[in-house]
Design a protein around this motif. Structure first.
Motif, PDB file in Angstrom:
ATOM      1  N   PHE A 178       6.079 -14.787  25.409  1.00 18.40           N
ATOM      2  CA  PHE A 178       5.619 -14.130  24.191  1.00 18.40           C
ATOM      3  C   PHE A 178       5.146 -12.712  24.495  1.00 18.40           C
ATOM      4  N   SER A 179       5.536 -11.777  23.650  1.00 21.24           N
ATOM      5  CA  SER A 179       5.104 -10.388  23.799  1.00 21.24           C
ATOM      6  C   SER A 179       5.315  -9.652  22.484  1.00 21.24           C
ATOM      7  N   GLY A 180       4.775  -8.450  22.396  1.00 17.86           N
ATOM      8  CA  GLY A 180       4.954  -7.644  21.197  1.00 17.86           C
ATOM      9  C   GLY A 180       4.165  -8.189  20.030  1.00 17.86           C
ATOM     10  N   ASP A 181       4.750  -8.103  18.837  1.00 19.36           N
ATOM     11  CA  ASP A 181       4.041  -8.511  17.630  1.00 19.36           C
ATOM     12  C   ASP A 181       5.035  -9.093  16.629  1.00 19.36           C
ATOM     13  N   SER A 182       4.606 -10.134  15.919  1.00 19.05           N
ATOM     14  CA  SER A 182       5.436 -10.730  14.880  1.00 19.05           C
ATOM     15  C   SER A 182       5.127 -10.074  13.540  1.00 19.05           C
ATOM     16  N   PRO A 183       6.100 -10.007  12.650  1.00 21.37           N
ATOM     17  CA  PRO A 183       5.851  -9.433  11.319  1.00 21.37           C
ATOM     18  C   PRO A 183       4.861 -10.288  10.539  1.00 21.37           C
ATOM     19  N   ARG A 184       3.968  -9.632   9.812  1.00 22.03           N
ATOM     20  CA  ARG A 184       3.030 -10.335   8.946  1.00 22.03           C
ATOM     21  C   ARG A 184       3.683 -10.547   7.585  1.00 22.03           C
ATOM     22  N   ASN A 185       3.450 -11.709   7.023  1.00 25.52           N
ATOM     23  CA  ASN A 185       4.047 -12.003   5.724  1.00 25.52           C
ATOM     24  C   ASN A 185       3.041 -12.794   4.900  1.00 25.52           C
ATOM     25  N   ALA A 186       2.511 -12.182   3.861  1.00 21.50           N
ATOM     26  CA  ALA A 186       1.521 -12.855   3.022  1.00 21.50           C
ATOM     27  C   ALA A 186       2.179 -13.993   2.250  1.00 21.50           C
ATOM     28  N   PRO A 187       1.436 -15.049   1.966  1.00 23.47           N
ATOM     29  CA  PRO A 187       1.977 -16.133   1.141  1.00 23.47           C
ATOM     30  C   PRO A 187       2.454 -15.612  -0.211  1.00 23.47           C
ATOM     31  N   ALA A 188       3.486 -16.238  -0.739  1.00 27.97           N
ATOM     32  CA  ALA A 188       4.112 -15.769  -1.980  1.00 27.97           C
ATOM     33  C   ALA A 188       3.148 -15.785  -3.152  1.00 27.97           C
ATOM     34  N   ASP A 189       2.214 -16.749  -3.181  1.00 29.05           N
ATOM     35  CA  ASP A 189       1.293 -16.809  -4.318  1.00 29.05           C
ATOM     36  C   ASP A 189       0.358 -15.610  -4.339  1.00 29.05           C
ATOM     37  N   LEU A 190      -0.030 -15.106  -3.166  1.00 27.84           N
ATOM     38  CA  LEU A 190      -0.902 -13.935  -3.117  1.00 27.84           C
ATOM     39  C   LEU A 190      -0.149 -12.672  -3.516  1.00 27.84           C
ATOM     40  N   LYS A 191       1.137 -12.628  -3.187  1.00 27.07           N
ATOM     41  CA  LYS A 191       1.944 -11.475  -3.586  1.00 27.07           C
ATOM     42  C   LYS A 191       2.079 -11.389  -5.104  1.00 27.07           C
ATOM     43  N   MET A 192       1.951 -12.521  -5.786  1.00 27.85           N
ATOM     44  CA  MET A 192       2.024 -12.530  -7.242  1.00 27.85           C
ATOM     45  C   MET A 192       0.822 -11.827  -7.880  1.00 27.85           C
ATOM     46  N   PHE A 193      -0.267 -11.721  -7.112  1.00 25.45           N
ATOM     47  CA  PHE A 193      -1.502 -11.128  -7.606  1.00 25.45           C
ATOM     48  C   PHE A 193      -1.963 -10.049  -6.626  1.00 25.45           C
ATOM     49  N   PRO A 194      -1.288  -8.896  -6.620  1.00 25.53           N
ATOM     50  CA  PRO A 194      -1.558  -7.863  -5.617  1.00 25.53           C
ATOM     51  C   PRO A 194      -2.997  -7.367  -5.606  1.00 25.53           C
ATOM     52  N   SER A 195      -3.651  -7.350  -6.761  1.00 27.17           N
ATOM     53  CA  SER A 195      -5.046  -6.899  -6.777  1.00 27.17           C
ATOM     54  C   SER A 195      -5.943  -7.872  -6.018  1.00 27.17           C
ATOM     55  N   PHE A 196      -5.634  -9.167  -6.133  1.00 22.49           N
ATOM     56  CA  PHE A 196      -6.410 -10.166  -5.399  1.00 22.49           C
ATOM     57  C   PHE A 196      -6.107 -10.085  -3.906  1.00 22.49           C
ATOM     58  N   LEU A 197      -4.835  -9.881  -3.561  1.00 25.56           N
ATOM     59  CA  LEU A 197      -4.453  -9.732  -2.159  1.00 25.56           C
ATOM     60  C   LEU A 197      -5.163  -8.540  -1.543  1.00 25.56           C
ATOM     61  N   GLN A 198      -5.231  -7.435  -2.281  1.00 27.09           N
ATOM     62  CA  GLN A 198      -5.921  -6.247  -1.783  1.00 27.09           C
ATOM     63  C   GLN A 198      -7.418  -6.510  -1.631  1.00 27.09           C
ATOM     64  N   ARG A 199      -7.962  -7.257  -2.562  1.00 28.30           N
ATOM     65  CA  ARG A 199      -9.385  -7.594  -2.491  1.00 28.30           C
ATOM     66  C   ARG A 199      -9.687  -8.390  -1.218  1.00 28.30           C
ATOM     67  N   ILE A 200      -8.812  -9.325  -0.891  1.00 32.65           N
ATOM     68  CA  ILE A 200      -9.002 -10.099   0.333  1.00 32.65           C
ATOM     69  C   ILE A 200      -8.959  -9.178   1.548  1.00 32.65           C
ATOM     70  N   ALA A 201      -7.969  -8.274   1.578  1.00 31.27           N
ATOM     71  CA  ALA A 201      -7.835  -7.350   2.707  1.00 31.27           C
ATOM     72  C   ALA A 201      -9.055  -6.437   2.823  1.00 31.27           C
ATOM     73  N   ASP A 202      -9.523  -5.925   1.705  1.00 28.42           N
ATOM     74  CA  ASP A 202     -10.667  -4.998   1.712  1.00 28.42           C
ATOM     75  C   ASP A 202     -11.953  -5.682   2.130  1.00 28.42           C
ATOM     76  N   SER A 203     -12.045  -6.987   1.869  1.00 27.67           N
ATOM     77  CA  SER A 203     -13.266  -7.724   2.202  1.00 27.67           C
ATOM     78  C   SER A 203     -13.320  -8.154   3.662  1.00 27.67           C
ATOM     79  N   GLY A 204     -12.243  -7.875   4.403  1.00 22.09           N
ATOM     80  CA  GLY A 204     -12.187  -8.328   5.788  1.00 22.09           C
ATOM     81  C   GLY A 204     -11.796  -9.786   5.906  1.00 22.09           C
ATOM     82  N   GLY A 205     -11.265 -10.343   4.832  1.00 17.92           N
ATOM     83  CA  GLY A 205     -10.920 -11.761   4.834  1.00 17.92           C
ATOM     84  C   GLY A 205      -9.617 -12.091   5.531  1.00 17.92           C
ATOM     85  N   THR A 206      -8.908 -11.059   6.008  1.00 19.09           N
ATOM     86  CA  THR A 206      -7.665 -11.289   6.744  1.00 19.09           C
ATOM     87  C   THR A 206      -7.941 -11.132   8.229  1.00 19.09           C
ATOM     88  N   PRO A 207      -7.909 -12.201   9.006  1.00 22.76           N
ATOM     89  CA  PRO A 207      -8.245 -12.102  10.426  1.00 22.76           C
ATOM     90  C   PRO A 207      -7.252 -11.246  11.194  1.00 22.76           C
TER      91      PRO A 207
END
Length: 376
Positions: free
Chosen positions: A80-109
């Protein structure tokens, strides 16, 4: 009289000292290896004691030393090396404002997710043996007779550490199954039950395979089960637990594939114990799938429904826990039901929706509710 036993999915909140050590290692910063080991030993003892105090019968080490339930393999296996692409779950993509809120809150490890770029091979079982020793020592110290240890399934590894080396998904899964086989056997040989974490059998439907139909995804999931069962070929089935989930996060979950479509896949795993979500609002109704398909539940299967939610700080009432459990004991009997949690409380080191103290309060009401279910 047989009562309903209690357990949980595995991961539990880590202390700040543990988190600091894990992230120092994750970031390849200098740290004292002996102090790291001593910290993990003490933390596992404390975690086991807290589980005992909460009334948990079948305990784990809380996955204390692991950065996460799946990506820890990058530290124990080569390729294993490098980095894998990140892919948000499809349900979160349906609600971009909520997805952004999670990211802004530090909720994405933030942690390393390398790709598979070479042959997957074990670096040895030293880290695993330390985990086993810490859990068994803590169980002895606190008078606990039964414990389990988590391990990543081939399928979930392929979900988070994506393939850039093997010629096909089938080949990658086969290589992962061969590599992980020794880890699974080592855990069971140590006298612990083995839990395989398999969100790839549900979560990956709306993360990695959104372009497929449900029927096509079920075929992919069966491929994952075949790889897992191969890796378990020399492990006694009655020592194996399998956990399926749709993602341990607060969100709309509008894209979750229903349990009714994954039921046969789950039952096909070489496991005695099947752990699944049935507390959160999106899957709380699916106990009826087990009722309606009672005849299709193998007689050697034990159901471990999640009776507390791991994405909210509400503490369930013990009567609600008992009601949720009774739905399943009415189907298969008390002897074939164990009270569990929907998912883990510390899926990623240092990240979790539930406050650590509240997590153990939830485990305590899980035990209280289970104790009130009539035995047989």
């Amino acid at each position: 009289m047989t009562r309903v036993l209690t357990t949980h999915v595995g991961s539990l909140p880590r202390s700040q000292d543990v988190v600091d050590f894990i992230f120092a290692r994750e970031r390849e910063e200098p740290y004292d290896a002996a102090a790291f080991d001593a910290c993990m030993t003490m933390a596992v003892s404390d975690t086991v004691k807290k589980q005992k105090d909460a009334g948990i019968d079948i305990v784990s080490d809380g996955e204390t030393s692991k950065i996460s339930y799946a990506t820890y393999v990058k530290d124990r296996y080569s390729g294993f090396s490098g980095d894998s692409p990140r892919n948000a779950p499809a349900d979160l993509k349906m609600f971009p404002s909520f997805l952004q809120r999670i990211a802004d809150s530090g909720g994405t490890p933030q942690y390393v997710r390398p790709m598979c770029t070479g042959e997957v091979r074990s670096k040895g079982q030293d880290e695993l043996q330390k985990d086993i020793a810490n859990l068994k020592s803590a169980m002895t110290e606190h008078g606990i007779s039964r414990g389990f240890m988590n391990a990543a399934s081939p399928g979930v590894i392929s979900l988070f550490l994506q393939n850039d080396y093997y010629k096909s998904r089938e080949a990658y899964l086969a290589a992962l199954a061969d590599a992980m086989k020794e880890e699974y056997e080592t855990i069971v040989a140590a006298g612990l039950d083995l839990q395989l974490d398999c969100p790839d059998l549900a979560l990956s439907r709306h993360m990695l395979f959104t372009d497929l139909s449900d029927e096509e995804f079920v075929n992919v999931a069966q491929m994952h089960v075949d790889a897992l069962n191969h890796a378990l070929s020399d492990v006694p089935q009655d020592r194996v637990r399998v956990h399926i989930c749709w993602g341990n996060y607060e969100g709309p979950h509008l894209c979750d594939i229903p349990m009714s479509k994954m039921f046969d896949t789950l039952m096909a795993t070489k496991s005695r114990y099947v752990l699944f979500e049935t507390s959160n609002p999106r899957h709380g109704h699916e106990w009826s799938v087990f009722r309606d398909r009672k005849a299709d539940i193998p007689e050697d299967k034990v159901l471990v429904p999640g009776v507390v939610d791991t994405t909210t700080n509400f503490v369930e009432h013990p009567e609600l826990v008992a009601q949720r459990l009774k739905r399943f004991t009415d189907i298969v009997g008390t002897k074939r039901v164990i009270a569990g949690s929907d998912c883990g409380f510390g899926t990623f080191a240092g990240f979790g929706a539930v406050d650590p103290a509240i997590a153990y309060a939830k485990l305590a009401v899980l035990s209280e509710g289970a104790a009130s279910v009539p035995g047989e």
